[in-house]
Design a protein around this motif. Structure first.
Motif, mmCIF file in Angstrom:
data_model
loop_
_atom_site.group_PDB
_atom_site.id
_atom_site.type_symbol
_atom_site.label_atom_id
_atom_site.label_comp_id
_atom_site.label_asym_id
_atom_site.label_seq_id
_atom_site.Cartn_x
_atom_site.Cartn_y
_atom_site.Cartn_z
ATOM 1 N N LEU A 253 46.902 -34.989 -67.409
ATOM 2 C CA LEU A 253 47.920 -34.014 -66.580
ATOM 3 C C LEU A 253 48.716 -35.561 -65.573
ATOM 4 O O LEU A 253 49.552 -35.056 -64.993
ATOM 5 C CB LEU A 253 46.966 -33.291 -65.958
ATOM 6 C CG LEU A 253 46.754 -31.640 -66.909
ATOM 7 C CD1 LEU A 253 45.368 -31.516 -65.809
ATOM 8 C CD2 LEU A 253 47.153 -31.393 -66.854
ATOM 9 N N ALA A 254 47.991 -36.287 -65.029
ATOM 10 C CA ALA A 254 48.765 -37.453 -64.644
ATOM 11 C C ALA A 254 49.223 -38.171 -65.170
ATOM 12 O O ALA A 254 50.753 -38.651 -64.501
ATOM 13 C CB ALA A 254 47.018 -38.820 -63.945
ATOM 14 N N GLY A 255 49.187 -38.467 -66.488
ATOM 15 C CA GLY A 255 50.695 -38.850 -67.456
ATOM 16 C C GLY A 255 52.090 -37.813 -67.332
ATOM 17 O O GLY A 255 53.144 -38.293 -67.157
ATOM 18 N N ILE A 256 51.811 -37.029 -67.160
ATOM 19 C CA ILE A 256 52.743 -35.770 -67.091
ATOM 20 C C ILE A 256 53.407 -35.531 -65.507
ATOM 21 O O ILE A 256 55.207 -35.915 -65.464
ATOM 22 C CB ILE A 256 52.898 -34.106 -67.615
ATOM 23 C CG1 ILE A 256 52.327 -34.702 -68.824
ATOM 24 C CG2 ILE A 256 53.594 -33.171 -67.018
ATOM 25 C CD1 ILE A 256 51.431 -33.192 -69.077
ATOM 26 N N ILE A 257 52.234 -36.584 -64.564
ATOM 27 C CA ILE A 257 53.022 -36.024 -63.116
ATOM 28 C C ILE A 257 53.609 -36.974 -62.995
ATOM 29 O O ILE A 257 54.775 -37.476 -62.480
ATOM 30 C CB ILE A 257 51.651 -35.240 -62.392
ATOM 31 C CG1 ILE A 257 51.228 -34.186 -62.170
ATOM 32 C CG2 ILE A 257 51.842 -36.079 -61.162
ATOM 33 C CD1 ILE A 257 49.976 -34.110 -61.902
ATOM 34 N N GLU A 258 52.833 -38.116 -63.782
ATOM 35 C CA GLU A 258 53.801 -39.552 -63.364
ATOM 36 C C GLU A 258 54.926 -40.036 -64.334
ATOM 37 O O GLU A 258 56.363 -40.739 -63.134
ATOM 38 C CB GLU A 258 53.126 -41.001 -63.242
ATOM 39 C CG GLU A 258 51.847 -40.504 -62.253
ATOM 40 C CD GLU A 258 51.625 -41.906 -62.547
ATOM 41 O OE1 GLU A 258 51.938 -43.193 -63.362
ATOM 42 O OE2 GLU A 258 50.794 -43.009 -61.208
ATOM 43 N N ALA A 259 55.609 -38.537 -65.234
ATOM 44 C CA ALA A 259 56.276 -39.563 -66.043
ATOM 45 C C ALA A 259 57.876 -38.712 -65.185
ATOM 46 O O ALA A 259 57.719 -37.647 -64.854
ATOM 47 C CB ALA A 259 56.225 -38.514 -67.144
ATOM 48 N N ARG A 260 58.273 -39.357 -65.990
ATOM 49 C CA ARG A 260 59.631 -39.517 -65.024
ATOM 50 C C ARG A 260 61.295 -38.982 -65.959
ATOM 51 O O ARG A 260 60.803 -38.941 -67.773
ATOM 52 C CB ARG A 260 60.976 -40.577 -65.479
ATOM 53 C CG ARG A 260 60.363 -41.662 -63.708
ATOM 54 C CD ARG A 260 60.811 -42.713 -63.110
ATOM 55 N NE ARG A 260 60.381 -43.523 -61.956
ATOM 56 C CZ ARG A 260 60.476 -44.211 -61.145
ATOM 57 N NH1 ARG A 260 61.985 -45.170 -61.816
ATOM 58 N NH2 ARG A 260 60.097 -44.613 -61.079
ATOM 59 N N GLY A 261 61.491 -37.735 -66.402
ATOM 60 C CA GLY A 261 63.011 -37.383 -66.900
ATOM 61 C C GLY A 261 62.303 -37.002 -68.196
ATOM 62 O O GLY A 261 62.439 -36.442 -68.814
ATOM 63 N N LEU A 262 61.297 -35.540 -67.674
ATOM 64 C CA LEU A 262 61.052 -34.151 -68.637
ATOM 65 C C LEU A 262 61.579 -33.596 -68.873
ATOM 66 O O LEU A 262 62.604 -33.329 -68.106
ATOM 67 C CB LEU A 262 59.542 -33.724 -67.902
ATOM 68 C CG LEU A 262 58.632 -34.622 -67.501
ATOM 69 C CD1 LEU A 262 57.330 -33.979 -66.635
ATOM 70 C CD2 LEU A 262 57.427 -34.972 -68.953
#
Length: 847
Positions: free
Chosen positions: A453-462
């Protein structure tokens, strides 16, 4: 490199280096400060340790390091290296290290003595990035307290609006010339702001094909846009207009290293290049071969809203300083040409420089840095610009809510672990709590899910898959997100398979974990108006989204945009309500709400069960206690105003009199008695006297005047009567009343200026004012009383603050008219020398 303008000041800088620990270097575009200076310093024998150079942007840090290494005939990572977030090329041989993204701050926090480092260079400090300001503040404190041998160089293209000399008053200041060719500026404003991207594509086409601009068309084009979305749209428009001889190269922070390198390097033979860049290309970064610049004049500016705790993105005009930086990019190699897509008149109205990021940004991570450093407020740091107090207050408040600091703003053990993780404090709290659960309840899958979840929230360009974070879980199985998730898994020492954690993820687990990170963003549906967050903010979600009709959500990401009343939800999860009576009970509060029922004419009390500002359940039928009734009474007064009390003219006059004393006699400590103050302090002056009040009717009989008067001590009451009396003694023995009038602003508050300072109005029959040569004065002569002169029937005849002038002028007409109407009363020809009387002529001796 040897011909760059910075070479002319290197000897001077080296001399100053021997005697000064701080140097401020002003070097305009093209001077070579970012490349030739650190390269030269590597050869100075007096520098035996490492040189750190802070670049505000990752792209520039990597590019500068590679360029300097190339001058030495080496690859990055040998004598010259770099460290940016997610990428590092350094070795034991590295002596010049280019760093960014808060890496310097972490280096200082981990080793406050900065062992082995001789020099820190802050490049492009005029850009005023938050991490740069914080890094400089910490470096200065290290220098002052631990390392007086440490050298700090602050470099800027311009010192305009930059208070470096205040922060570093003993620093040596050196100025270098820049190197740039003349740039011709043209203005082509867009006829319709709604179509500015289409206009920009046509301007680019006209610029690269116009015969009149042939002299500038040998090189490539650099176009400045506000963000990734606009870059992609313009790239699509240009591909439809241009042939294959043109390379369209996007340039923004989210791109891969290979894509960024393609935009930076010169176009291959037979090709010309159009680089579409954000303001990442404004400074430091040299894009080869540029002779034409097309500037949209926009930037995407983030502005933190302390009421909602979220950052609002808005399209803003750039500053004049940015416009100069951008146009200068066309003149790095030869004479250039710049088209600005706004008018010359608007150029003059644009702000001079950009606002520092510290005044606009969310400060939670910076507050955690402060706490880890041992500072309890930002004021303890040597910052170029202080942040807004409310922004800082919100940041500290969130850290305390997340249990990362205590009430004294001291880092807790959980806070120390959170800082070590290096992510946003919200996510760090979620990860660490999940780790604790994994250990206590043997649930390693829960901690792995938190990493995902943390990785998805911090990701850019989803990719766009709706707002439900469930739809993005598999993104953690590839690319940069997978790499980041693995790093957190290693840091937390949690074993297990990520794909298994994703496969077994439940709505309950996901919503619980997100609530640990965003306890203030639990959301309850409110009909067709979207959702209400527990922090009191309204948000909306697309009507066709799978989460649109859920009763409860927890929101991980929402954005406020200019022109919209509610924030738009981008990432969220369904919230399992059973959590309120289980894992999330610590967020649930209960309190009794009391009020006045207008329809039934009685007080009531209700028990409210809440999550933040959201009411989960209401229990009615509770008998109000004395404290509840008092609170409801005070609430009614605040709703309806002081008029609900026995606020008679006597109390109003007291308020006016004290306000005049505060204005004209400020050396004495007069209390404020304005409506605003009295309403704000009801609990203090009125609350203790409401024990026997059980209705609004009884409330209206309270002696409000006496209670407010008692806010003045005995000495103040006596002085007030002397300075601002309620009556004036007349020669006839009459105590003439004085009424005070005060000017109010639009909100009903007192205000004073030179023209309107209120007035004192003394009402008395004209005959009783005979013999008075001048109008009376009060407040030790600072205010003249206005005389309201009355007829024998107590009707106003005249009002004057200059009695002497009245007797000599207007009185003559009054006398003529009144003698016929009131013949039995005295209307003398010489009023100043006539004895005052309150009787008719018949009863007046000597008449």
């Amino acid at each position: 490199m040897t011909s760059l303008p910075i070479q002319a000041v290197l000897n001077s800088l080296r001399v100053q280096f021997a005697d000064h620990s701080q140097i401020i270097l002003e070097a305009p575009t093209g001077a070579g400060k970012s490349t030739a200076l650190p390269l030269a310093m590597l050869a100075w024998p007096e520098i035996t340790g490492k040189i750190l150079m802070l670049e505000p942007r990752r792209v520039a840090a990597r590019n500068v390091a590679q360029f300097i290494a190339k001058q030495l005939g080496q690859a990055a990572g040998q004598q010259v290296g770099y460290r940016v977030r997610g990428e590092s090329k350094v070795s034991a041989d590295t002596r010049l290290e280019i760093v960014t993204e808060g890496i310097l701050t972490r280096m200082i926090q981990q080793d406050p003595e900065l062992s082995g480092i001789d020099v820190i260079i802050f490049d492009e400090i005029h850009e005023r990035h938050l991490t740069t300001d914080l890094g400089l503040a910490l470096a200065l404190e290290v220098q002052q307290s631990l390392r007086d041998d440490l050298r700090i160089i602050a470099m800027s293209a311009t010192l305009s609006g930059l208070p470096l000399d205040t922060l570093m008053p003993n620093a040596a200041q050196i100025h270098s010339d820049g190197r740039s060719f003349a740039v011709e500026i043209a203005y082509q404003p867009c006829p319709s702001q709604q179509m500015w991207l289409t206009h920009m594509s046509r301007v680019i086409l006209d610029t690269i094909t116009s015969i009149e601009l042939a002299a500038y068309q040998q090189g490539s084009v650099l176009a400045f846009l506000p963000g990734k979305g606009e870059i992609r749209k313009l790239a699509g428009l240009l591909r439809e207009l241009l042939d294959a001889s043109w390379l369209i190269c996007p340039m923004y922070g989210d791109l891969s290293s290979a894509e960024q390198d393609q935009a930076i390097r010169a176009a291959e033979p037979g090709k010309r290049k159009i680089v579409l860049a954000t303001n990442v290309a404004e400074s430091s970064l040299t894009i080869e071969g540029i002779t034409l610049v097309i500037d949209s004049g926009y930037r995407r500016e983030a502005s933190f809203n302390p009421k909602t705790g979220v950052t609002r993105l808005g399209l803003k005009r750039i500053s004049q300083a940015s416009a100069i930086q951008r146009s200068g990019r066309a003149g790095r190699l030869a004479a250039g040409y710049c088209v600005r897509l706004w008018s010359q008149e608007e150029q003059g109205r644009m702000r001079k420089v950009d606002e520092p990021e510290i005044t606009q940004a969310e400060l939670t991570s910076m507050a955690l840095d402060c706490a880890n450093w041992g500072a309890k407020s930002f004021a303890e740091l040597s910052l170029l610009t202080p942040p807004p107090a409310i922004h800082e207050q919100v940041a500290w408040g969130l850290l305390q809510q997340l249990e990362l600091i205590d009430s004294q703003r001291k880092l807790t053990p959980l806070g120390r672990d959170a800082y070590a993780l290096g992510c946003h404090p919200r996510l760090a709290h979620m990860l660490l709590k999940a780790k604790q659960l994994a250990q206590d309840d043997n649930q390693p899958q829960l901690c792995l899910l938190a990493c995902v979840l943390a990785g998805i929230i911090e990701a850019r360009g989803l990719p766009k898959k709706g707002a439900d974070i469930h739809h993005y879980l598999t993104e953690a199985l590839q690319g940069q997100i997978k790499q980041q998730v693995r790093q957190w898994q290693q840091s937390l020492a949690i074993s297990g398979q990520i794909n298994e954690a994703i496969r077994n993820a439940s709505t309950r687990d996901i919503s619980y974990l997100l609530a640990l990170a965003y306890p203030d963003r639990i959301a309850k549906a409110r009909g067709h108006e979207g959702f209400l967050l527990s922090n009191g903010t309204g948000v909306v979600i697309s009507a066709d989204d799978s989460l649109a009709h859920e009763p409860w959500l927890v929101v991980a990401d929402f954005q406020e945009t200019q022109g919209r009343n509610a924030g738009q939800v981008y990432l969220a999860a369904r919230l399992d309500e059973r959590l309120f009576t289980a894992e999330l009970t610590s967020l649930v509060t209960t309190h009794v709400h009391a009020g006045w029922d207008e329809a039934k004419g009685r007080f009531f009390a209700e028990k409210h069960t809440k999550i933040g500002e959201i009411i989960i359940k209401v229990d009615t039928g509770i008998t109000p206690e004395r404290a509840h009734i008092t609170a409801a009474l005070l609430a009614q007064i605040r709703i309806k105003g002081l008029t609900i009390l026995n606020r008679d003219e006597l109390l109003i006059q007291l308020q006016y009199r004290v306000e005049l004393a505060r204005h004209f006699d400020p050396e004495h400590d007069w209390p404020c008695l304005s409506d605003e103050f009295l309403l704000a302090s009801l609990e203090d002056w009125l609350g203790p006297h409401l024990d026997n009040i059980r209705s609004l009717a009884a409330l209206a009989k309270v002696d409000a005047y006496g209670l407010v008067k008692n806010l003045l001590n005995w000495q103040q009451q006596q002085r007030l009567e002397q300075l601002v009396p309620t009556h004036w003694p007349m020669a006839t023995g009459t105590r003439a009343p004085i009424r005070y009038q005060m000017p109010l602003d639009a909100d009903g508050h007192f205000y004073h200026n030179h023209d309107q300072q209120g007035r004192a109005l003394l009402s008395v029959r004209l005959q009783e004012a005979l013999g008075m040569a001048q109008s009376p004065t009060i407040l030790h002569g600072k205010m003249t009383v206005t005389m309201e002169l009355l007829s024998p029937a107590q009707r106003p005849l005249a009002a004057t603050a200059d009695l002497a002038s009245f007797w000599q002028g207007p009185y003559i007409d009054v006398k003529k008219e009144m003698r016929g109407r009131y013949p039995r009363h005295l209307w003398p020809d010489d009023p100043v020398n006539t004895v005052a009387t309150k009787f008719t002529k018949k009863k007046t001796p000597g008449v």
